[in-house]
Design a protein around this motif. Structure first.
Motif, PDB file in Angstrom:
ATOM      1  N   HIS B 501      22.572  -4.275 -50.711  1.00 19.88           N
ATOM      2  CA  HIS B 501      22.887  -4.436 -52.117  1.00 19.88           C
ATOM      3  C   HIS B 501      22.151  -3.363 -52.896  1.00 19.88           C
ATOM      4  O   HIS B 501      20.931  -3.233 -52.777  1.00 19.88           O
ATOM      5  N   GLU B 502      22.883  -2.563 -53.637  1.00 20.89           N
ATOM      6  CA  GLU B 502      22.311  -1.491 -54.459  1.00 20.89           C
ATOM      7  C   GLU B 502      21.277  -0.647 -53.723  1.00 20.89           C
ATOM      8  O   GLU B 502      20.179  -0.414 -54.222  1.00 20.89           O
ATOM      9  N   GLY B 503      21.621  -0.228 -52.518  1.00 23.65           N
ATOM     10  CA  GLY B 503      20.775   0.702 -51.796  1.00 23.65           C
ATOM     11  C   GLY B 503      19.593   0.087 -51.073  1.00 23.65           C
ATOM     12  O   GLY B 503      18.728   0.803 -50.591  1.00 23.65           O
ATOM     13  N   ARG B 504      19.560  -1.241 -51.008  1.00 25.02           N
ATOM     14  CA  ARG B 504      18.462  -1.891 -50.285  1.00 25.02           C
ATOM     15  C   ARG B 504      19.033  -2.870 -49.268  1.00 25.02           C
ATOM     16  O   ARG B 504      20.112  -3.414 -49.465  1.00 25.02           O
ATOM     17  N   ILE B 505      18.263  -3.070 -48.186  1.00 19.87           N
ATOM     18  CA  ILE B 505      18.630  -4.117 -47.244  1.00 19.87           C
ATOM     19  C   ILE B 505      18.039  -5.410 -47.778  1.00 19.87           C
ATOM     20  O   ILE B 505      16.813  -5.527 -47.894  1.00 19.87           O
ATOM     21  N   ILE B 506      18.893  -6.360 -48.167  1.00 23.46           N
ATOM     22  CA  ILE B 506      18.333  -7.571 -48.764  1.00 23.46           C
ATOM     23  C   ILE B 506      18.323  -8.735 -47.776  1.00 23.46           C
ATOM     24  O   ILE B 506      17.755  -9.781 -48.055  1.00 23.46           O
ATOM     25  N   HIS B 507      18.955  -8.548 -46.618  1.00 21.83           N
ATOM     26  CA  HIS B 507      18.900  -9.615 -45.622  1.00 21.83           C
ATOM     27  C   HIS B 507      19.236  -9.030 -44.261  1.00 21.83           C
ATOM     28  O   HIS B 507      20.077  -8.165 -44.135  1.00 21.83           O
ATOM     29  N   ASP B 508      18.554  -9.519 -43.233  1.00 24.82           N
ATOM     30  CA  ASP B 508      18.818  -9.052 -41.882  1.00 24.82           C
ATOM     31  C   ASP B 508      18.772 -10.291 -41.003  1.00 24.82           C
ATOM     32  O   ASP B 508      17.713 -10.848 -40.774  1.00 24.82           O
ATOM     33  N   GLY B 509      19.927 -10.776 -40.586  1.00 31.87           N
ATOM     34  CA  GLY B 509      19.912 -12.022 -39.827  1.00 31.87           C
ATOM     35  C   GLY B 509      21.188 -12.222 -39.032  1.00 31.87           C
ATOM     36  O   GLY B 509      21.765 -11.257 -38.535  1.00 31.87           O
ATOM     37  N   THR B 510      21.630 -13.444 -38.936  1.00 33.90           N
ATOM     38  CA  THR B 510      22.845 -13.755 -38.190  1.00 33.90           C
ATOM     39  C   THR B 510      23.872 -14.353 -39.147  1.00 33.90           C
ATOM     40  O   THR B 510      23.576 -14.586 -40.304  1.00 33.90           O
ATOM     41  N   LYS B 511      25.062 -14.622 -38.616  1.00 32.97           N
ATOM     42  CA  LYS B 511      26.081 -15.177 -39.501  1.00 32.97           C
ATOM     43  C   LYS B 511      25.616 -16.520 -40.072  1.00 32.97           C
ATOM     44  O   LYS B 511      25.894 -16.854 -41.218  1.00 32.97           O
ATOM     45  N   ALA B 512      24.851 -17.263 -39.265  1.00 32.50           N
ATOM     46  CA  ALA B 512      24.369 -18.558 -39.752  1.00 32.50           C
ATOM     47  C   ALA B 512      23.428 -18.356 -40.936  1.00 32.50           C
ATOM     48  O   ALA B 512      23.568 -18.995 -41.977  1.00 32.50           O
ATOM     49  N   SER B 513      22.493 -17.407 -40.793  1.00 29.12           N
ATOM     50  CA  SER B 513      21.520 -17.246 -41.869  1.00 29.12           C
ATOM     51  C   SER B 513      22.163 -16.634 -43.107  1.00 29.12           C
ATOM     52  O   SER B 513      21.717 -16.861 -44.221  1.00 29.12           O
ATOM     53  N   VAL B 514      23.213 -15.829 -42.918  1.00 26.76           N
ATOM     54  CA  VAL B 514      23.857 -15.196 -44.070  1.00 26.76           C
ATOM     55  C   VAL B 514      24.735 -16.190 -44.832  1.00 26.76           C
ATOM     56  O   VAL B 514      24.581 -16.387 -46.032  1.00 26.76           O
ATOM     57  N   PHE B 515      25.622 -16.866 -44.100  1.00 29.82           N
ATOM     58  CA  PHE B 515      26.628 -17.660 -44.806  1.00 29.82           C
ATOM     59  C   PHE B 515      26.098 -18.998 -45.325  1.00 29.82           C
ATOM     60  O   PHE B 515      26.733 -19.631 -46.150  1.00 29.82           O
ATOM     61  N   THR B 516      24.923 -19.409 -44.833  1.00 28.86           N
ATOM     62  CA  THR B 516      24.370 -20.646 -45.386  1.00 28.86           C
ATOM     63  C   THR B 516      23.469 -20.355 -46.579  1.00 28.86           C
ATOM     64  O   THR B 516      22.978 -21.270 -47.214  1.00 28.86           O
ATOM     65  N   ASN B 517      23.258 -19.084 -46.878  1.00 33.92           N
ATOM     66  CA  ASN B 517      22.380 -18.721 -47.995  1.00 33.92           C
ATOM     67  C   ASN B 517      23.232 -18.426 -49.229  1.00 33.92           C
ATOM     68  O   ASN B 517      23.719 -17.321 -49.436  1.00 33.92           O
ATOM     69  N   HIS B 518      23.384 -19.434 -50.062  1.00 29.67           N
ATOM     70  CA  HIS B 518      24.312 -19.338 -51.179  1.00 29.67           C
ATOM     71  C   HIS B 518      23.940 -18.220 -52.159  1.00 29.67           C
ATOM     72  O   HIS B 518      24.795 -17.453 -52.598  1.00 29.67           O
ATOM     73  N   ASN B 519      22.647 -18.117 -52.475  1.00 29.57           N
ATOM     74  CA  ASN B 519      22.216 -17.090 -53.428  1.00 29.57           C
ATOM     75  C   ASN B 519      22.486 -15.686 -52.911  1.00 29.57           C
ATOM     76  O   ASN B 519      22.874 -14.797 -53.659  1.00 29.57           O
ATOM     77  N   LEU B 521      24.845 -14.766 -50.806  1.00 29.67           N
ATOM     78  CA  LEU B 521      26.279 -14.486 -50.861  1.00 29.67           C
ATOM     79  C   LEU B 521      26.676 -14.071 -52.264  1.00 29.67           C
ATOM     80  O   LEU B 521      27.447 -13.137 -52.462  1.00 29.67           O
ATOM     81  N   LYS B 522      26.100 -14.774 -53.237  1.00 34.30           N
ATOM     82  CA  LYS B 522      26.459 -14.509 -54.617  1.00 34.30           C
ATOM     83  C   LYS B 522      25.967 -13.128 -55.039  1.00 34.30           C
ATOM     84  O   LYS B 522      26.689 -12.345 -55.636  1.00 34.30           O
ATOM     85  N   LYS B 523      24.725 -12.835 -54.671  1.00 38.54           N
ATOM     86  CA  LYS B 523      24.129 -11.564 -55.073  1.00 38.54           C
ATOM     87  C   LYS B 523      24.882 -10.384 -54.462  1.00 38.54           C
ATOM     88  O   LYS B 523      25.142  -9.389 -55.130  1.00 38.54           O
ATOM     89  N   ALA B 524      25.232 -10.501 -53.191  1.00 37.29           N
ATOM     90  CA  ALA B 524      25.862  -9.376 -52.504  1.00 37.29           C
ATOM     91  C   ALA B 524      27.378  -9.378 -52.677  1.00 37.29           C
ATOM     92  O   ALA B 524      28.053  -8.473 -52.206  1.00 37.29           O
ATOM     93  N   GLY B 525      27.912 -10.382 -53.370  1.00 39.40           N
ATOM     94  CA  GLY B 525      29.361 -10.430 -53.587  1.00 39.40           C
ATOM     95  C   GLY B 525      30.149 -10.670 -52.312  1.00 39.40           C
ATOM     96  O   GLY B 525      31.218 -10.098 -52.116  1.00 39.40           O
ATOM     97  N   LEU B 526      29.630 -11.492 -51.423  1.00 39.46           N
ATOM     98  CA  LEU B 526      30.310 -11.731 -50.149  1.00 39.46           C
ATOM     99  C   LEU B 526      31.107 -13.029 -50.207  1.00 39.46           C
ATOM    100  O   LEU B 526      30.705 -13.988 -50.852  1.00 39.46           O
ATOM    101  N   ASN B 527      32.214 -13.034 -49.517  1.00 47.27           N
ATOM    102  CA  ASN B 527      33.022 -14.233 -49.383  1.00 47.27           C
ATOM    103  C   ASN B 527      33.031 -14.651 -47.927  1.00 47.27           C
ATOM    104  O   ASN B 527      33.537 -13.907 -47.106  1.00 47.27           O
ATOM    105  N   PRO B 528      32.495 -15.816 -47.577  1.00 51.82           N
ATOM    106  CA  PRO B 528      32.593 -16.230 -46.175  1.00 51.82           C
ATOM    107  C   PRO B 528      34.057 -16.498 -45.835  1.00 51.82           C
ATOM    108  O   PRO B 528      34.878 -16.668 -46.742  1.00 51.82           O
ATOM    109  N   PRO B 529      34.408 -16.535 -44.537  1.00 51.85           N
ATOM    110  CA  PRO B 529      35.786 -16.861 -44.185  1.00 51.85           C
ATOM    111  C   PRO B 529      36.167 -18.200 -44.809  1.00 51.85           C
ATOM    112  O   PRO B 529      35.325 -19.084 -44.961  1.00 51.85           O
ATOM    113  N   GLN B 530      37.433 -18.343 -45.167  1.00 52.66           N
ATOM    114  CA  GLN B 530      37.881 -19.547 -45.863  1.00 52.66           C
ATOM    115  C   GLN B 530      37.563 -20.816 -45.087  1.00 52.66           C
ATOM    116  O   GLN B 530      37.149 -21.821 -45.648  1.00 52.66           O
TER     117      GLN B 530
END
Lengths: 269, 565
Positions: B501-519, B521-530
């Motif tokens: 996000h904006e030139g920084r690595i803001i998270h380094d993990g797995t799909k579980a750690s990414v998609f369960t982290n609501h904030n 997802l919102k910050k990075a503008g990500l949409n998990p699979p439907q």
């Protein structure tokens, strides 16, 4: 080695792109940029042609000084000046060598200097005028003096495409670098490396031509749907487009000032 | 309502083609409708749209019969210029339809050339509608890809056409920008404009369109209201169109009645399950040997105004053998820059980058290319020879590899390109080009492969094919990094997800750690699979990433619930 690296970093494709675009668009605030294109055409018609017919060295020097001032006022990019100097020196030097080779002697230097002076005046006048007009102004000016719409459009479109083409060229060039094999040794005076890069630079044009041909199809269709043919053939569109072009006081003062300067050169020298 | 477009029995064949691209197509579109056209590559979708603004038959000669009426005007009797005042068309390669160097000039171009005196006001209004008004004095080359797309739209809106056609509006956008452009289309539709989109993403179709046209091989198979259309799961799948994940899941479960097409509709239908199986923890199987290391790397480049634009800020990163990384984040987050730094084609400003023990700054890119391969987002940038076969063999030939011929033949086979070996790579279809560019990359036998948006611009069937090929590549490569907006690909392929996000690595993990982290997802503008969102909204504790996972879990839950009921 350190210097070569610094130099090549400065000479990147990216840098050339930035300089080119700045030359085209970056001089919006200068005195010349505010003049009407017709004033600049008229001015150039004199300073771009008449030096050929003037033989008084002092008058030529006077004109040259005037051109130095205009070039300074127009804030021309250093890259362009550098290329210009290189061209003039190269031209003069080669003529000198040629004349010496074919039996001339050092007396040929003087006429060569006069020629170089004339060329300098003309070149400086050209860059003053053409670097001060952004492509849009140039194309509107050409349209105003009666050239067809297609020509003036091509100029504006050419500039719109220039960065895209340079970028694409850059990509192709890099692909060649990554997939090819650079020479193991640089060779005497880097000759192997230089030859390798020149070869890549030429080869990279072919893929560029093919992909450009492909993208042109959408552009041509889009132009059709945007009514460009309608616009080129209807006089009222031309009027609408050029409504903003007006000769102002500034234009008349500038032309009058240049005229007075030239007359005084002939009278007092 | 009165039809605004009527197509009657149109047949069309491109000059030189051996069969018609449209077979006796008949169709009508009502005024104020929002229509999505679905269909695989080569089904005739774009050709159909070119009928509507008269490019066919006026611009393309060819075998043409039938009748097209646009607002009651016969397309054959009116010029393209006349029809274009009523029909605006945004191309798939929209960049090529921008013809002026400045934003405002491009928006003014059409009304000016039609001689409309209020051309400037029209352009300003159009730029305002798409939200580009603050950029009006910028140059085209200062805009991002998404902004260029909006400009292409504004430049047709300045003529105020009644019909707007967009060819794959979201193919090159991140999810946030994709929604933005659809929201603009919806607003225009609410104002009474007729909107036609060609779209592969059925989730957008479900959310925005009113009617759906399905095309295949030059025939219109049906035109139905969106709900009915997306309920034809079998017909759609047969033509390699994938309905929204919730619809697929509901169909597989055997939900009775009408299948849901959005999450909102799905929840009441599937809400019966509460219990959840034990959560399994994913373990990273990374080995210790680092392949790439970034230490405090910053990177900037010079912009046209000679200012420096900071793209990466103090990035620290280690890539190990066995890492299959998805690099995600919005357009402009710095994903491509990060990857290009590894190739040595651009150099960092500060910090250290090492690739396989070599200092990237001091090693020429030609040498790094033997360890790392970068696959461009646009495959055309990689085609430097005049046929697929030569392009793949270029690297080996430059190194005088005696087994070049044999290796090339194997690669052609692996990537299903044998029949296309002699063709010019630039003239292949999107999916074929992508396969060719992957073959070129694998032919360089790298340890590490970097892919920039490998599934962008592809229809879903081709996308699945590429995903399968990427899966196979894992055995040939030590590590892979994929920059992508395609979260389904990220979930299926990666064992490590890095969010930028904006030139920084803001998270380094797995799909579980990414998609369960609501904030996050919102910050990075990500949409998990439907399907992930559905499972979450249903209150399931264990995350679900694919439709198959969902079905499996659903069935085991059902059995489990059944026992205890």
């Amino acid at each position: 080695m350190e210097y070569t690296r610094k130099f090549t970093e400065k000479l990147s494709v990216e840098q050339v792109k930035i300089e080119l675009l700045n030359t085209a668009y970056g001089n919006g605030g200068t005195f010349f940029a505010k003049l009407d294109p017709r004033t600049l055409f008229l001015w150039y018609a004199y300073f771009g042609i008449f030096p050929w017919f003037i033989h008084e060295v002092m008058v030529l020097i006077g004109m040259f000084l005037f051109m130095l001032v205009t070039t300074y006022v127009a804030r021309i990019s250093p890259l362009i000046i550098f290329i210009l100097c290189l061209g003039l020196l190269g031209q003069g030097g080669y003529l000198l060598i040629a004349s010496l080779f074919f039996g001339g002697d050092w007396t040929s230097i003087l006429p060569l200097l006069i020629l170089t002076l004339k060329l300098s005046v003309i070149s400086l006048a050209s860059i003053t005028v053409f670097c001060s007009m952004n492509p849009e102004k140039l194309s509107n000016g050409l349209l105003k003096i009666g050239l067809p719409g297609q020509i003036s459009f091509s100029i504006a479109y050419g500039y719109r495409m220039l960065p895209t083409l340079l970028e694409e060229y850059h990509h192709v060039f890099q692909s060649f670098r990554l997939r090819g094999k650079a020479p193991e040794k640089h060779g005497f005076l880097y000759i192997n490396t230089i030859a390798y890069f020149i070869k890549l630079a030429v080869l990279s044009f072919y893929p560029l031509l093919l992909s450009t041909a492909k993208r042109a199809r959408t552009t041509v269709e889009a132009l059709e749907t945007k009514g460009s043919m309608y616009g080129f053939n209807h006089i009222e569109v031309k009027k609408l487009k050029l409504a903003g072009l007006k000769m102002k006081k500034r234009d008349y003062y500038f032309l009058a000032g240049s005229l007075v300067y030239m007359i005084s050169l002939f009278l007092f020298l | 309502m009165k039809p605004i477009i009527e197509i009657k029995n149109v047949k069309y064949q491109y000059p030189g083609a051996d069969k018609p691209v449209l077979n006796h197509v008949s169709l009508s579109v009502d005024k104020g409708d929002f229509v999505a056209i679905l269909g695989g590559n080569g089904s005739g979708k774009s050709t159909l749209c070119k009928l509507i603004n008269g490019l066919i038959p006026h611009y393309y000669v060819g075998d043409y019969s039938g009748e097209v009426l646009v607002k009651g005007m016969a397309a054959e009797k009116h010029k393209v210029a006349e029809l274009s005042r009523h029909v605006g068309y945004v191309y798939q390669d929209f960049e090529n339809q921008i013809v002026s160097p400045k934003v405002i000039e491009d928006a003014e171009f059409a009304p000016l050339h039609y001689g409309l005196a209020d051309y400037h006001e029209r352009a300003v209004h159009a730029l305002d509608v798409v939200g580009l008004i603050d950029q009006q004095h910028k140059f085209i080359w200062q805009l991002s890809g998404g902004q260029k797309h909006l400009l292409a739209l504004a430049s047709i809106l300045s003529l105020n056409p009644d019909i707007i056609i967009m060819d794959e509006p979201v193919a090159q956008l991140d999810p946030q920008h994709a929604r933005e452009i659809y929201d603009i289309l919806k607003k225009l539709n609410d104002e009474g404009k007729t909107i036609i989109v060609i779209e592969h993403h059925t989730e957008f179709v479900a959310a925005y369109a009113r009617n759906v046209i399905l095309m295949d091989q030059g025939d219109v198979l049906f035109k139905k209201p969106v709900k009915e259309a997306l309920n034809e799961v079998d017909v759609l799948l047969e033509h390699q169109i994938y309905p929204p994940q919730v619809t697929q899941a509901a169909a597989k479960i055997g939900t009775s009645g009408i299948l849901p097409i959005t999450i909102g509709e799905a929840i009441p239908l599937m809400a019966s399950i509460v219990e959840c199986e034990q959560n399994t923890v994913h373990k990273l199987r990374t080995e210790d040997k680092p392949l790439v290391t970034f230490e405090d790397v910053t990177f900037s480049y010079k912009t046209i105004t000679r200012e420096r634009d900071q793209v990466l800020h103090d990035v620290n990163l280690t890539i190990h053998q066995g890492d299959y990384i998805a690099l995600v984040g919005n357009n402009g987050a710095g994903k491509s820059s990060l990857m290009r730094l590894i190739t040595g084609l651009v150099k960092q400003e500060k910090g250290q980058i090492a690739l396989d023990g070599k200092d990237v700054r001091k090693t020429p890119p030609e040498h790094l290319a033997e360890i790392v391969t970068y696959i461009h987002q646009n495959p055309e940038h990689m085609f430097i020879d005049d046929c697929v076969k030569k392009d793949i063999g270029f690297y080996m030939k430059a190194r005088k590899d005696p087994r070049t011929e044999e290796k090339v033949a194997n690669l052609l086979k692996q990537f299903e390109l044998t029949d296309l070996a002699e063709r010019d790579s630039r003239l292949l279809s999107g999916g074929q080009q992508r396969r060719a560019s992957l073959a070129v990359g694998v032919g360089m036998q790298p340890k590490l492969m970097l892919l920039d948006e490998p599934t962008a611009n592809l229809d879903i069937a081709t996308r699945k094919h590429i995903t399968r090929i990427l899966e196979e590549l894992k055995t040939q490569l030590q590590a892979v990094v994929i920059a992508t907006h395609d979260m389904q690909l990220a979930c299926e392929f990666a064992n490590r997800i890095i969010v930028m996000h904006e030139g920084r690595i803001i998270h380094d993990g797995t799909k579980a750690s990414v998609f369960t982290n609501h904030n996050l997802l919102k910050k990075a503008g990500l949409n998990p699979p439907q399907i992930f969102t559905l499972a979450k909204k249903l209150g399931w504790e264990r995350p679900v990433y694919t439709v198959d996972d969902f079905i499996e879990l659903y069935q085991s839950k059902e059995a489990w619930d059944g026992v205890h009921a």
